[in-house]
Design a protein around this motif. Structure first.
Motif, PDB file in Angstrom:
ATOM      1  N   GLY A  55       0.825  -1.193   0.000  1.00 15.43           N
ATOM      2  CA  GLY A  55       0.000   0.000   0.000  1.00 15.43           C
ATOM      3  C   GLY A  55       0.861   1.244   0.000  1.00 15.43           C
ATOM      4  N   SER A  56       0.220   2.423   0.044  1.00  5.54           N
ATOM      5  CA  SER A  56       0.935   3.685   0.063  1.00  5.54           C
ATOM      6  C   SER A  56       0.195   4.645   0.962  1.00  5.54           C
ATOM      7  CB  SER A  56       1.049   4.251  -1.362  1.00  5.54           C
ATOM      8  OG  SER A  56       1.636   5.537  -1.335  1.00  5.54           O
ATOM      9  N   LEU A  80      -2.476   8.310  -9.221  1.00  5.00           N
ATOM     10  CA  LEU A  80      -2.683   6.866  -9.068  1.00  5.00           C
ATOM     11  C   LEU A  80      -3.392   6.352 -10.306  1.00  5.00           C
ATOM     12  CD1 LEU A  80      -2.659   4.199  -7.495  1.00  5.00           C
ATOM     13  CD2 LEU A  80      -4.804   4.902  -6.410  1.00  5.00           C
ATOM     14  N   VAL A  81      -2.765   5.408 -10.981  1.00  4.49           N
ATOM     15  CA  VAL A  81      -3.328   4.801 -12.183  1.00  4.49           C
ATOM     16  C   VAL A  81      -3.974   3.486 -11.801  1.00  4.49           C
ATOM     17  CG1 VAL A  81      -2.840   3.937 -14.502  1.00  4.49           C
ATOM     18  CG2 VAL A  81      -1.551   5.890 -13.587  1.00  4.49           C
ATOM     19  N   ILE A  82      -5.171   3.245 -12.329  1.00  2.00           N
ATOM     20  CA  ILE A  82      -5.879   1.991 -12.059  1.00  2.00           C
ATOM     21  C   ILE A  82      -6.169   1.316 -13.385  1.00  2.00           C
ATOM     22  CG2 ILE A  82      -7.880   0.888 -11.007  1.00  2.00           C
ATOM     23  CD1 ILE A  82      -7.067   4.429 -10.046  1.00  2.00           C
ATOM     24  N   CYS A  83      -5.758   0.066 -13.501  1.00  2.00           N
ATOM     25  CA  CYS A  83      -6.077  -0.728 -14.687  1.00  2.00           C
ATOM     26  C   CYS A  83      -6.541  -2.100 -14.227  1.00  2.00           C
ATOM     27  CB  CYS A  83      -4.871  -0.840 -15.623  1.00  2.00           C
ATOM     28  SG  CYS A  83      -3.509  -1.843 -14.958  1.00  2.00           S
ATOM     29  N   ARG A 124      -7.246   1.630   0.205  1.00  2.00           N
ATOM     30  CA  ARG A 124      -7.234   0.179   0.417  1.00  2.00           C
ATOM     31  C   ARG A 124      -6.617  -0.576  -0.762  1.00  2.00           C
ATOM     32  NH1 ARG A 124     -12.492   1.637   1.514  1.00  2.00           N
ATOM     33  NH2 ARG A 124     -13.303   0.462  -0.271  1.00  2.00           N
ATOM     34  N   LEU A 125      -6.139   0.159  -1.750  1.00  3.70           N
ATOM     35  CA  LEU A 125      -5.630  -0.486  -2.955  1.00  3.70           C
ATOM     36  C   LEU A 125      -4.111  -0.657  -2.886  1.00  3.70           C
ATOM     37  CD1 LEU A 125      -7.704   1.358  -5.715  1.00  3.70           C
ATOM     38  CD2 LEU A 125      -8.241  -0.762  -4.489  1.00  3.70           C
ATOM     39  N   ALA A 126      -3.661  -1.895  -3.082  1.00  4.02           N
ATOM     40  CA  ALA A 126      -2.229  -2.183  -3.070  1.00  4.02           C
ATOM     41  C   ALA A 126      -1.590  -1.664  -4.345  1.00  4.02           C
ATOM     42  CB  ALA A 126      -1.998  -3.689  -2.940  1.00  4.02           C
TER      43      ALA A 126
END
Length: 313
Positions: A3-4, A53-56, A116-118
């Motif tokens: 996480g960050s 933050l990029v989400i794919c 909550r996103l790793a």
């Protein structure tokens, strides 16, 4: 993955296709298309804010170039579980389906769930190669089972010679993959140590050990509940009012659960500790499959603890 604690300044949703990547930027509200090539994605990654933050989604490997470009540029990225994203989109009441809609939904998913996103971290290349070999072997084994079942069905005499040739070819390829897997593990010291620890657990043979090493590289870094959940062996309650039904294991990585099934069967018969555990659960009224899943959970928790202890020693 980890996480960050950094709060992202903007969220970028990327719907990845074979030829292009559809990008939605939450800051500008604009949707653009970028060729799915290393050079184009490297320029895209360099243009992003360092705190973006990029989400794919995982899309059968087509996202690999994007992930490599973002990690190389030092940008944060989360590779989302497609099932979770689809459930999130349904919760928004969105019925339409297009690349642009998906990219926008991914950005919104990051906006609401970012804490909550790793963050994605590149895996070791040797472990990636092992994953490829193990996955290919698993697919060929399924084909072999289907071919054998077809051969035993009535009326197969006209095509029996062809099926036998296919089976012989599958047997040869699976044997070749077994050799490649063994060679790779012996040539890589971290993999060899992990497989040795896994083989020390009763019920886990060479094939299952290789599958666990490839499919669950997080072993040794997790808590016991995290390990069980990642393997799809965490029981989830099914209670409503006065009705309290059997808990079911859901989620996780189903291929790990499949790999552990035969190991649990062997352990429930030949490992004194797990055999007593299995029999005690059955004598307490648990269904055999429930007791067997409990054995599987014990195996993965034990594997996680042993690998962790081996890494610390």
């Amino acid at each position: 993955m980890h996480g960050s604690t950094t709060i992202p300044t903007c969220f970028v949703g990327c719907d990845v296709g074979k030829a292009e990547v559809v990008v939605f930027d939450s800051r500008t509200g604009r949707t653009t298309k970028i060729p799915n090539t290393g050079a184009a994605l490297a320029r895209f990654a360099a243009s992003l804010d360092p705190d973006a933050l990029v989400i794919c989604e995982a899309t059968g490997g087509y996202e690999a170039v994007l992930l490599d470009a973002l990690v190389t540029a030092g940008r944060h990225v989360h590779r989302a579980d497609a099932r979770k994203v689809k459930a999130f989109i349904r919760s928004l009441g969105i019925l339409g389906k297009s690349d642009a809609i998906d990219a926008c939904a991914l950005a919104r998913y990051g906006t609401e769930c970012h804490d909550r996103l790793a963050r994605w971290q590149p895996r070791d290349r040797q472990r990636d190669r092992l994953h490829l070999l193990v996955s290919t072997r698993r697919d060929l084994v399924r084909e072999r089972v289907a071919c054998r079942n077809r051969l035993q069905a009535p009326g197969m005499a006209p095509i029996e010679p062809r099926l036998c040739r296919i089976l012989a070819a599958l047997d040869a390829e699976i044997a070749g993959l077994d050799t490649d897997i063994e060679t790779l593990i012996n040539a890589c010291e971290p993999l060899r140590q992990t497989v040795c620890v896994l083989r020390s657990i009763a019920g886990i043979g060479p094939a299952t050990a290789a599958q666990l090493a490839a499919l669950m590289p997080e072993l040794g870094t997790l808590g016991r509940r995290q390990a069980a959940a990642l393997a799809g062996l965490a029981p989830h309650p099914r209670q409503s009012g006065s009705n309290d039904a059997y808990r079911r294991t859901r989620g996780g990585r189903p291929e790990i659960k499949q790999a552990l099934f035969m190991a649990a069967l062997a352990a429930a018969q030949h490992n004194p500790t797990l055999r007593d555990f299995y029999q005690r659960l059955k004598s307490n009224g648990k269904k055999p499959i429930v007791a067997l899943i409990a054995v599987m959970r014990q195996i993965i928790v034990s594997a996680n603890a042993r690998i962790r202890d081996a890494q610390l020693s």
